[in-house]
Design a protein around this motif. Structure first.
Motif, PDB file in Angstrom:
ATOM      1  N   LEU A  72      39.136 -54.355  63.648  1.00 55.23           N
ATOM      2  CA  LEU A  72      39.439 -55.382  64.642  1.00 55.23           C
ATOM      3  C   LEU A  72      39.736 -54.760  66.006  1.00 55.23           C
ATOM      4  O   LEU A  72      39.347 -55.312  67.045  1.00 55.23           O
ATOM      5  CB  LEU A  72      40.622 -56.227  64.172  1.00 55.23           C
ATOM      6  N   ALA A  73      40.406 -53.605  66.001  1.00 55.76           N
ATOM      7  CA  ALA A  73      40.666 -52.910  67.266  1.00 55.76           C
ATOM      8  C   ALA A  73      39.351 -52.484  67.924  1.00 55.76           C
ATOM      9  O   ALA A  73      39.170 -52.640  69.140  1.00 55.76           O
ATOM     10  CB  ALA A  73      41.561 -51.697  67.024  1.00 55.76           C
ATOM     11  N   PHE A  74      38.429 -51.960  67.138  1.00 56.36           N
ATOM     12  CA  PHE A  74      37.123 -51.575  67.674  1.00 56.36           C
ATOM     13  C   PHE A  74      36.401 -52.793  68.251  1.00 56.36           C
ATOM     14  O   PHE A  74      35.805 -52.739  69.334  1.00 56.36           O
ATOM     15  CB  PHE A  74      36.252 -50.950  66.586  1.00 56.36           C
ATOM     16  N   LEU A 113      30.281 -58.829  65.296  1.00 58.52           N
ATOM     17  CA  LEU A 113      31.564 -59.506  65.123  1.00 58.52           C
ATOM     18  C   LEU A 113      32.163 -59.849  66.481  1.00 58.52           C
ATOM     19  O   LEU A 113      32.708 -60.946  66.673  1.00 58.52           O
ATOM     20  CB  LEU A 113      32.513 -58.618  64.325  1.00 58.52           C
ATOM     21  N   GLY A 114      32.054 -58.929  67.434  1.00 59.38           N
ATOM     22  CA  GLY A 114      32.531 -59.203  68.788  1.00 59.38           C
ATOM     23  C   GLY A 114      31.755 -60.319  69.448  1.00 59.38           C
ATOM     24  O   GLY A 114      32.333 -61.160  70.158  1.00 59.38           O
ATOM     25  N   ALA A 125      39.652 -61.728  63.710  1.00 64.90           N
ATOM     26  CA  ALA A 125      40.271 -61.613  62.389  1.00 64.90           C
ATOM     27  C   ALA A 125      39.849 -62.753  61.473  1.00 64.90           C
ATOM     28  O   ALA A 125      39.664 -62.566  60.265  1.00 64.90           O
ATOM     29  CB  ALA A 125      41.794 -61.579  62.519  1.00 64.90           C
ATOM     30  N   TRP A 126      39.697 -63.955  62.046  1.00 63.94           N
ATOM     31  CA  TRP A 126      39.324 -65.111  61.218  1.00 63.94           C
ATOM     32  C   TRP A 126      37.813 -65.183  60.997  1.00 63.94           C
ATOM     33  O   TRP A 126      37.353 -65.969  60.163  1.00 63.94           O
ATOM     34  CB  TRP A 126      39.826 -66.401  61.855  1.00 63.94           C
ATOM     35  N   VAL A 498      50.108 -54.328  65.695  1.00 67.76           N
ATOM     36  CA  VAL A 498      50.062 -53.373  66.803  1.00 67.76           C
ATOM     37  C   VAL A 498      48.641 -52.938  67.157  1.00 67.76           C
ATOM     38  O   VAL A 498      48.371 -52.558  68.292  1.00 67.76           O
ATOM     39  CB  VAL A 498      50.931 -52.135  66.490  1.00 67.76           C
ATOM     40  N   ARG A 499      47.709 -52.977  66.222  1.00 70.50           N
ATOM     41  CA  ARG A 499      46.338 -52.558  66.518  1.00 70.50           C
ATOM     42  C   ARG A 499      45.476 -53.695  67.057  1.00 70.50           C
ATOM     43  O   ARG A 499      44.424 -53.445  67.636  1.00 70.50           O
ATOM     44  CB  ARG A 499      45.665 -51.971  65.274  1.00 70.50           C
ATOM     45  N   HIS A 500      45.905 -54.926  66.845  1.00 72.76           N
ATOM     46  CA  HIS A 500      45.023 -56.032  67.221  1.00 72.76           C
ATOM     47  C   HIS A 500      45.761 -57.158  67.940  1.00 72.76           C
ATOM     48  O   HIS A 500      45.568 -57.365  69.144  1.00 72.76           O
ATOM     49  CB  HIS A 500      44.320 -56.575  65.981  1.00 72.76           C
ATOM     50  N   PHE A 501      46.637 -57.873  67.248  1.00 73.59           N
ATOM     51  CA  PHE A 501      47.189 -59.099  67.810  1.00 73.59           C
ATOM     52  C   PHE A 501      48.097 -58.847  69.015  1.00 73.59           C
ATOM     53  O   PHE A 501      48.169 -59.678  69.915  1.00 73.59           O
ATOM     54  CB  PHE A 501      47.953 -59.873  66.730  1.00 73.59           C
ATOM     55  N   LEU A 502      48.813 -57.716  69.046  1.00 67.62           N
ATOM     56  CA  LEU A 502      49.739 -57.426  70.138  1.00 67.62           C
ATOM     57  C   LEU A 502      49.191 -56.361  71.087  1.00 67.62           C
ATOM     58  O   LEU A 502      49.953 -55.738  71.829  1.00 67.62           O
ATOM     59  CB  LEU A 502      51.095 -56.969  69.581  1.00 67.62           C
TER      60      LEU A 502
END
Length: 779
Positions: A72-74, A113-114, A125-126, A498-502
């Motif tokens: 998800l971070a990527f 995905l992006g 994520a969803w 920490v890697r995605h949502f925030l």
């Protein structure tokens, strides 16, 4: 994906392998078109079933493997910035992206995905699990075409590809976020389907498009790691070309126009893949993250596997809920062995049928992918071997299912209409000595293979690890509401936070990949996967402590201390509290922060000497602050079923059967309390206290040190009976199987936040005898 779609239209307008170019017209509806669509829809459902039937738009593999947080971070980063990371502030997100992308981690699997996120506006994520399911469904459509020469009957072929697209190992990897395994399985099937056109297509321009784009996409997804599979299929293609030339030479003929076209197309395809794909290898060519060197270079490293996966799992069926385990009993092992043998036997029939029917694309897929998987398996650690097996397993299973379809279709009208001989008694063919009835009987017996596959998928569905949608959605809201107000700190292990949502808060996790140390008071660091209370962490920003962070995003639980006095509560959610200090805060104003309590009791009554010691440090011009907090009440569960497992240190019970644990809790003061249950629950956990229903929860997974909030109730002071009941639930529910998690203890936390008490140092003795979370000396 877009390139391959364009390639399909090019082939449509230019003719493709079956003939010259023709004008376009929409195909008339035919019943045969419905079967591959039905198979693809069914495959999509299998890969998405745990999410669809859970009723929550979430994803699988939570806690079991946190790689999805990295993916998800990527995805968040790739469309806007590619491999560049210089614009990112220090954070867990930045560290995840920089460490991997600066080393050239391939990003091809994450771009679609992006794009999906940009088109739909939904958080990636969803979309993650639907994306994997979609790739599997598309793969089944490719299988449908590859199996065409072997299985003429549309219904049989649709059933065969429905099964072939869901081997146990591929489904298992998809259920723990194996995005590259699914993407590579799809791309090698497209590559094989396109590569066979290099041999059979008389038109260069239509022959080269698909293999060039599929080969380049494979390298884009896997980097240098895709070369074994690319090389395996291209080697098979070269063999077919050589066989064509040799056959012509043996017949005494000269190299004809079609053969020259074939050789030219093959050469152009190789050059095209090299020109488009190889820059990815040199500029972004690592297969694994550089912080996974031990996983790829150590011959013993297994990562999140329990054991090295066996070659038998490559075949397809593996009726175990978690592919990392062997069958649990001797009977289960015997049945699994029978399934494996039957699948290999079916693949033998499929091999003979494919050769007889000249199904070169199917053979290219099976043997080219098999060769690539073998190379990766041979040189890799057990962790890498598992990925190699998962990537190639569907290519073997489709050959086995083609064999079964071949046998079941013997003598059918579809076979006769397709002018396929050799299955009717007395005609020539690979099984000329067997009657139609015998062939169909063998095919019927081998139906245990698809049965085994379906059982494997059902067990995997039953043992998925589903992410808690509501909890993560709350983090997503926090990330948007407080973007730009970082840096932020999370003290629980929450890689997705920490890697995605925030990421827009430049968040770091105390037990996550991070840039700052965030040391504990005991001189250690919070271990990966663990939780630390804010009172257990160093505060000094010069030591990269808590005061470095303007914003704290803290998981609500009964053991969490109130953060130090500079922090104020700015948002309260169901799962998380957000605390912030002033942006211009001077850490030197806090002379001393003295934590009290510990474990399940974050508050304690301090010794008066301790209070006076803090007051002395404040000096005559300072102030003493204290967080006053009533004590928790912890239930003592002494009676429980004999097969439940007690962990006396963490005070948890692991319920190996449905049942009830009973005991009592001593409520110190009458009032309103929040009822918490520690741990995670696959099934339904419910609590009754003093005859009152305290609430229940189902299917909630927590990281270490976290609790499930059941609700609030009024209790009288005194000893009250407690009953904690666990029920696994019906077998149709996803994520309720597998070994259960430990649950407990039951904790009652007084409702209301700790109140800040301020006294002059000379009056500090007023704090003696009071239940306090901490004491501070401030300027």
């Amino acid at each position: 994906m877009t390139g391959l779609a364009v390639a399909g239209y090019v082939a449509l307008f230019t003719g493709g392998p079956r003939g010259p170019a023709r004008s376009f017209s929409w195909p008339k509806p035919r019943s045969s078109v419905a079967w591959p669509i039905a198979a693809a829809v069914a495959v999509f459902f299998v890969f998405g079933a745990p999410i669809v039937l859970s009723g929550s738009a979430t994803f699988a593999g939570y806690i079991k493997l946190d790689d999805t947080s990295t993916w998800l971070a990527f995805t968040d980063h790739v469309l806007a910035h590619g491999h560049s990371t210089s614009m990112l502030a220090p954070s867990s997100y930045e560290a995840t992206v920089q460490i991997n992308l600066d080393a050239g981690y391939p990003l091809g699997a994450f771009i679609p995905l992006g794009v999906g996120h940009e088109l739909t506006g939904q958080d990636s994520a969803w979309l993650f699990q639907p994306y994997l399911a979609l790739m599997a469904a598309v793969m089944s459509l490719v299988f449908y075409e590859l199996a065409r020469p072997v299985i003429r009957d549309h219904r049989l072929r649709a059933g065969a590809v429905f099964i072939a697209a869901q081997p146990a190992l591929l489904v298992g990897y998809a259920f723990w976020g194996g995005i590259k395994e699914v993407a590579t399985a799809l791309l090698v099937s497209i590559l094989a389907a396109g590569a066979v056109g290099l041999v059979s297509d008389s038109r260069v321009r239509s022959a080269v498009v698909v293999p060039v784009l599929a080969g380049a996409a494979l390298i884009g997804v896997m980097g240098a790691g895709g070369l074994p599979w690319l090389g395996g299929i291209m080697a098979g293609t070269a063999f077919l070309m050589f066989a064509s030339v040799w056959k012509m030479r043996r017949a005494g003929g000269q190299i004809s126009g079609p053969v020259k076209t074939m050789l030219i197309a093959g050469g152009i395809a190789l050059v095209g893949v090299a020109v488009i794909g190889l820059p990815t290898v040199f500029a972004a060519g690592q297969l694994f993250s550089p912080n996974q060197d031990a996983l790829t270079k150590s011959s013993e490293e297994m990562g999140n596997l329990i054991r090295p996966l066996g070659i038998a799992q490559y075949v397809g069926p593996w009726p175990v809920g978690d592919f990392r385990f062997e069958p649990a009993s001797s009977l289960a092992s015997l049945l699994t062995s029978i399934l494996v043998f039957a699948t290999v036997l079916a693949a033998g029939f499929g091999l003979v049928a494919a050769v007889n029917r000249r199904a070169w694309g199917l053979l290219l897929l099976t043997f080219g992918t098999g060769l690539g998987s073998f190379v990766v398996w041979y040189v890799g650690s057990p962790w890498v071997q598992g990925k190699a097996l998962a990537t190639g397993t569907a290519s073997f299973l489709i050959l086995a299912m083609a064999g079964i379809g071949y046998l079941l279709g013997a003598g059918s009208k579809a076979e006769v209409d397709g002018e396929v001989e050799g299955l009717v008694e007395g005609r020539s063919g690979p099984f000329r000595g067997l009657s139609v009835n015998w062939l169909r009987t063998i095919g019927a017996v081998l139906l245990i293979v698809p049965c085994g596959i379906l059982v494997s998928s059902a067990l995997a569905y039953h043992e998925t690890w589903l992410a808690p949608k509501d909890q993560l959605a709350e983090l997503s809201e926090i990330g948007e509401d407080f973007k730009g107000q970082g840096p932020a700190l999370m003290t629980e292990y929450q890689a997705y936070g920490v890697r995605h949502f925030l990421r827009k808060l430049d968040a770091e996790g105390a037990s996550e990949l991070r840039r700052r140390v965030i040391p504990r008071l005991d001189g250690e660091e919070t271990g990966k996967g663990a939780w630390s209370d804010t009172d257990e962490l160093v505060l000094d920003p010069d030591q990269q402590g808590v005061f470095t962070y303007r914003t704290l995003v803290l998981r609500r639980n009964p053991m969490q201390s109130r953060p130090p006095s500079p922090y104020e509560l700015v948002r309260r959610g169901t799962y998380y509290d957000v605390w912030q200090r002033p942006e211009s805060f001077d850490a030197a104003s806090i002379i001393r922060h003295h934590p009290l309590g510990g474990g399940f009791q974050p508050a304690a009554i301090p010794n008066c000497a301790v209070v006076q010691g803090v007051a002395d440090q404040a000096g005559p011009n300072g102030e003493v602050l204290a967080a006053e907090r009533d004590p928790n009440a912890i239930a003592d569960l002494t009676g429980y079923p004999s097969d439940w497992v007690l962990d006396p240190v963490n005070r948890t019970l692991t319920p190996l059967s449905d049942g009830t644990a009973s005991g009592s809790v001593s409520v110190p003061v009458a009032g309103r309390y929040k009822v918490w249950v520690g741990g995670s629950s696959r099934g339904r956990v419910s609590v009754e206290i003093g005859g009152q229903d305290a609430g229940s929860a189902r299917g909630l997974l927590n990281n270490n040190g976290q609790f499930i909030n059941l609700g609030e109730l009024e209790f009288e002071a005194g000893s009250l009976p407690v009953a904690m009941t666990y029920e696994r639930g019906g077998n149709l529910r996803p994520a309720t199987g597998g070994y259960p998690f430990g649950i407990g203890p039951v904790v009652l936390e007084p409702v209301g936040d700790p109140s800040i008490v301020r006294v002059a140092p000379a009056n500090a003795q007023k704090l003696c005898g009071r239940s306090l979370d901490w004491i501070e000396a401030v300027r």
